[in-house]
Motif scaffolding. Structure first.
Motif, PDB file in Angstrom:
ATOM      1  N   GLY A   7      63.291  -5.259 -59.390  1.00 22.69           N
ATOM      2  CA  GLY A   7      62.658  -4.029 -59.856  1.00 22.69           C
ATOM      3  C   GLY A   7      61.936  -4.143 -61.184  1.00 22.69           C
ATOM      4  N   ALA A   8      61.570  -5.343 -61.592  1.00 18.88           N
ATOM      5  CA  ALA A   8      60.912  -5.513 -62.890  1.00 18.88           C
ATOM      6  C   ALA A   8      59.603  -4.728 -62.954  1.00 18.88           C
ATOM      7  CB  ALA A   8      60.658  -6.990 -63.171  1.00 18.88           C
ATOM      8  N   ARG A   9      58.821  -4.772 -61.909  1.00 18.66           N
ATOM      9  CA  ARG A   9      57.526  -4.072 -61.902  1.00 18.66           C
ATOM     10  C   ARG A   9      57.729  -2.571 -62.113  1.00 18.66           C
ATOM     11  NH1 ARG A   9      52.383  -5.242 -60.214  1.00 18.66           N
ATOM     12  NH2 ARG A   9      51.162  -3.516 -59.394  1.00 18.66           N
ATOM     13  N   GLU A  10      58.674  -1.998 -61.389  1.00 19.06           N
ATOM     14  CA  GLU A  10      58.938  -0.565 -61.511  1.00 19.06           C
ATOM     15  C   GLU A  10      59.462  -0.216 -62.901  1.00 19.06           C
ATOM     16  OE1 GLU A  10      60.061  -2.516 -59.001  1.00 19.06           O
ATOM     17  OE2 GLU A  10      58.825  -1.764 -57.353  1.00 19.06           O
ATOM     18  N   ARG A  11      60.351  -1.061 -63.427  1.00 15.54           N
ATOM     19  CA  ARG A  11      60.877  -0.821 -64.778  1.00 15.54           C
ATOM     20  C   ARG A  11      59.776  -0.907 -65.821  1.00 15.54           C
ATOM     21  NH1 ARG A  11      64.549  -4.657 -63.351  1.00 15.54           N
ATOM     22  NH2 ARG A  11      64.188  -5.883 -65.236  1.00 15.54           N
ATOM     23  N   LEU A  12      58.842  -1.833 -65.638  1.00 16.81           N
ATOM     24  CA  LEU A  12      57.726  -1.947 -66.570  1.00 16.81           C
ATOM     25  C   LEU A  12      56.861  -0.692 -66.558  1.00 16.81           C
ATOM     26  CD1 LEU A  12      56.786  -5.671 -65.943  1.00 16.81           C
ATOM     27  CD2 LEU A  12      57.417  -4.688 -68.163  1.00 16.81           C
ATOM     28  N   VAL A  13      56.581  -0.174 -65.378  1.00 15.82           N
ATOM     29  CA  VAL A  13      55.773   1.048 -65.281  1.00 15.82           C
ATOM     30  C   VAL A  13      56.483   2.206 -65.966  1.00 15.82           C
ATOM     31  CG1 VAL A  13      54.821   2.762 -63.687  1.00 15.82           C
ATOM     32  CG2 VAL A  13      54.535   0.325 -63.202  1.00 15.82           C
ATOM     33  N   GLU A  53      46.420  -1.724 -66.950  1.00 14.07           N
ATOM     34  CA  GLU A  53      46.644  -1.827 -65.506  1.00 14.07           C
ATOM     35  C   GLU A  53      47.926  -1.156 -65.033  1.00 14.07           C
ATOM     36  OE1 GLU A  53      44.378  -2.947 -63.252  1.00 14.07           O
ATOM     37  OE2 GLU A  53      43.133  -2.957 -65.047  1.00 14.07           O
ATOM     38  N   LEU A  54      48.806  -0.811 -65.952  1.00 14.17           N
ATOM     39  CA  LEU A  54      50.048  -0.139 -65.569  1.00 14.17           C
ATOM     40  C   LEU A  54      49.779   1.201 -64.902  1.00 14.17           C
ATOM     41  CD1 LEU A  54      51.977  -1.026 -68.774  1.00 14.17           C
ATOM     42  CD2 LEU A  54      52.817  -1.515 -66.489  1.00 14.17           C
ATOM     43  N   LEU A  55      48.739   1.883 -65.344  1.00 14.37           N
ATOM     44  CA  LEU A  55      48.438   3.209 -64.803  1.00 14.37           C
ATOM     45  C   LEU A  55      47.976   3.142 -63.355  1.00 14.37           C
ATOM     46  CD1 LEU A  55      48.251   6.243 -65.434  1.00 14.37           C
ATOM     47  CD2 LEU A  55      45.879   5.868 -66.047  1.00 14.37           C
ATOM     48  N   VAL A  56      47.345   2.071 -62.973  1.00 16.33           N
ATOM     49  CA  VAL A  56      46.831   1.975 -61.609  1.00 16.33           C
ATOM     50  C   VAL A  56      47.701   1.082 -60.723  1.00 16.33           C
ATOM     51  CG1 VAL A  56      44.460   2.541 -62.216  1.00 16.33           C
ATOM     52  CG2 VAL A  56      45.193   0.155 -62.286  1.00 16.33           C
ATOM     53  N   ALA A  57      48.939   0.863 -61.157  1.00 17.14           N
ATOM     54  CA  ALA A  57      49.868   0.082 -60.338  1.00 17.14           C
ATOM     55  C   ALA A  57      50.003   0.753 -58.981  1.00 17.14           C
ATOM     56  CB  ALA A  57      51.222  -0.002 -61.034  1.00 17.14           C
ATOM     57  N   GLY A  58      49.808   0.000 -57.946  1.00 18.60           N
ATOM     58  CA  GLY A  58      49.947   0.547 -56.602  1.00 18.60           C
ATOM     59  C   GLY A  58      48.689   1.188 -56.047  1.00 18.60           C
ATOM     60  N   GLN A  59      47.601   1.193 -56.806  1.00 22.03           N
ATOM     61  CA  GLN A  59      46.373   1.853 -56.346  1.00 22.03           C
ATOM     62  C   GLN A  59      45.811   1.208 -55.089  1.00 22.03           C
ATOM     63  OE1 GLN A  59      43.326   2.431 -59.281  1.00 22.03           O
ATOM     64  NE2 GLN A  59      41.753   2.759 -57.754  1.00 22.03           N
ATOM     65  N   GLU A  60      45.811  -0.114 -55.025  1.00 22.60           N
ATOM     66  CA  GLU A  60      45.264  -0.781 -53.838  1.00 22.60           C
ATOM     67  C   GLU A  60      46.085  -0.448 -52.596  1.00 22.60           C
ATOM     68  OE1 GLU A  60      42.353  -2.264 -53.211  1.00 22.60           O
ATOM     69  OE2 GLU A  60      41.941  -1.574 -55.239  1.00 22.60           O
ATOM     70  N   ALA A  61      47.402  -0.402 -52.758  1.00 26.71           N
ATOM     71  CA  ALA A  61      48.252  -0.032 -51.623  1.00 26.71           C
ATOM     72  C   ALA A  61      47.969   1.405 -51.196  1.00 26.71           C
ATOM     73  CB  ALA A  61      49.716  -0.198 -51.987  1.00 26.71           C
ATOM     74  N   LEU A  62      47.785   2.284 -52.157  1.00 27.97           N
ATOM     75  CA  LEU A  62      47.490   3.682 -51.847  1.00 27.97           C
ATOM     76  C   LEU A  62      46.141   3.806 -51.132  1.00 27.97           C
ATOM     77  CD1 LEU A  62      48.444   6.600 -52.085  1.00 27.97           C
ATOM     78  CD2 LEU A  62      47.461   6.663 -54.386  1.00 27.97           C
TER      79      LEU A  62
END
Length: 190
Positions: A7-13, A53-62
């Protein structure tokens, strides 16, 4: 620091959004974000090229989920019914972390011009993905563009309401209700 914890990515966000809200976007460093998340700076840079880039994390998946939902809608679906299918598909990927992130993200964005610009670009990107998916279904350009914009607005309005709700039930009903509301409002324009 436990680099190997999941969960490092989620914790970073989450850490970044909290720090952006507490001390401002400009005053927040990558080192502070990594420390708050319990990871090293190297781990941060494995997940994100920079703090923007933290703000757009997951944008491509969305984008992908919205487009897939539209593409897989029944052939007889109207443009807005296809958008609803895209909203349902994208909403299925939103879980408790997304629910908890909503109010924090809203506060962080409101406090930073740069984050507001980044959020606006994200909206444009999502509208373009929906528009392209609709055009691929044979929807005329202007109709596809309008439906794509309504889809983004519905997603944002639904997400905002969902993230304020006490329960962490599914996002889809909120996004679909917002789409219905917007459809009715556009009919009232005359």
């Amino acid at each position: 620091m436990a680099r190997w914890e999941p969960g490092a990515r989620e914790r970073l966000v989450m850490a970044a959004v909290d720090l952006f809200t507490e001390q401002g976007y400009d005053a927040t460093t990558v080192a502070q974000i990594a420390e708050r998340a319990g990871v090293t700076k190297s781990t941060f840079f494995r997940h994100f090229p920079d703090k923007r880039e933290l703000l757009v994390a997951g944008q491509e998946a969305l984008r992908r989920l919205l487009a897939e939902g539209i593409a897989e809608a029944p052939a007889e679906a109207s443009p807005l019914e296809a958008v609803a299918a895209g909203l349902e598909r994208a909403s299925s990927a939103m879980g408790p972390m997304n629910h908890d992130l909503g109010p924090r993200l809203k506060a962080a964005i409101a406090a930073s011009t740069e984050l507001q610009e980044r959020d606006a670009l994200k909206s444009v990107s999502l509208a373009a993905a929906m528009t392209e998916a609709l055009v691929a279904r044979g929807v005329p350009d202007a109709t596809a563009a309008l439906a794509g914009e309504l889809g983004v607005l519905a997603f944002k309005r639904g997400y905002a309401e969902w993230s304020q709700a006490a329960a962490t039930d599914a996002l889809a009903p909120y996004a679909l209700a917002a789409l219905r509301e917007l459809r009715a409002a556009s009919a009232a324009l005359g």
